[in-house]
Motif scaffolding. Sequence first.
Motif, PDB file in Angstrom:
ATOM      1  N   GLU A   1     -29.518  -3.235  10.207  1.00 44.54           N
ATOM      2  CA  GLU A   1     -29.303  -2.017   9.415  1.00 44.54           C
ATOM      3  C   GLU A   1     -30.085  -0.845   9.997  1.00 44.54           C
ATOM      4  N   LEU A   2     -31.326  -1.084  10.390  1.00 43.32           N
ATOM      5  CA  LEU A   2     -32.135  -0.017  10.980  1.00 43.32           C
ATOM      6  C   LEU A   2     -31.468   0.521  12.247  1.00 43.32           C
TER       7      LEU A   2
ATOM      8  N   ASP B   1     -32.010   5.368  16.128  1.00 42.08           N
ATOM      9  CA  ASP B   1     -32.122   4.845  17.488  1.00 42.08           C
ATOM     10  C   ASP B   1     -33.497   4.205  17.688  1.00 42.08           C
ATOM     11  N   VAL B   2     -33.514   2.930  17.934  1.00 49.13           N
ATOM     12  CA  VAL B   2     -34.763   2.217  18.207  1.00 49.13           C
ATOM     13  C   VAL B   2     -34.745   1.628  19.620  1.00 49.13           C
ATOM     14  N   SER B   3     -33.869   2.144  20.481  1.00 46.79           N
ATOM     15  CA  SER B   3     -33.663   1.575  21.815  1.00 46.79           C
ATOM     16  C   SER B   3     -34.884   1.686  22.725  1.00 46.79           C
ATOM     17  N   LYS B   4     -35.817   2.566  22.426  1.00 44.58           N
ATOM     18  CA  LYS B   4     -36.994   2.698  23.294  1.00 44.58           C
ATOM     19  C   LYS B   4     -38.004   1.569  23.077  1.00 44.58           C
TER      20      LYS B   4
ATOM     21  N   SER C   1     -26.483   3.990   5.224  1.00 44.76           N
ATOM     22  CA  SER C   1     -25.437   4.935   5.579  1.00 44.76           C
ATOM     23  C   SER C   1     -25.558   5.243   7.066  1.00 44.76           C
ATOM     24  N   THR C   2     -24.438   5.435   7.718  1.00 43.39           N
ATOM     25  CA  THR C   2     -24.475   5.829   9.126  1.00 43.39           C
ATOM     26  C   THR C   2     -24.327   7.330   9.290  1.00 43.39           C
TER      27      THR C   2
ATOM     28  N   PRO D   1     -33.241   7.960   8.518  1.00 50.56           N
ATOM     29  CA  PRO D   1     -34.040   7.536   7.378  1.00 50.56           C
ATOM     30  C   PRO D   1     -35.498   7.943   7.568  1.00 50.56           C
ATOM     31  N   ARG D   2     -36.170   8.179   6.477  1.00 46.79           N
ATOM     32  CA  ARG D   2     -37.579   8.573   6.516  1.00 46.79           C
ATOM     33  C   ARG D   2     -38.451   7.344   6.705  1.00 46.79           C
ATOM     34  N   TYR D   3     -39.602   7.580   7.322  1.00 47.44           N
ATOM     35  CA  TYR D   3     -40.531   6.476   7.512  1.00 47.44           C
ATOM     36  C   TYR D   3     -41.962   6.969   7.523  1.00 47.44           C
TER      37      TYR D   3
END
Length: 107
Positions: free
Chosen positions: A33-34, A39-42, A75-76, A83-85
Amino acid sequence: MIDIISEISRLCDKYGEEFNWGLVPQENGFVRELKKETDVSKYDEVKAIARSYSCDEVLFLFDNNIYRIYHLTYSTNNLNGFPRYKEFLDAEKVVEYIENQFVEEYL
């Protein structure tokens, strides 16, 4: 350095059934989902560790040294900034934040 999983388990024992965080199983859909939402590709490795049962917040560990609590939107079509973090570089600060948030909002 503290063991974050043990500390969250300790909080579950300390506050009992009222505590609104819990560990997630190793196999779960939160990382998937994240990846849909941001983008978490790094990062080489992303793990979901725990989640809040009262809201859509999930604790993730990135490359074994960065902790982030994301408020997932499911949601995409997110606006910029979602999303906030909240980011933590120290497991102790994560546990402190989770406990303080619970005490302030629910006790």
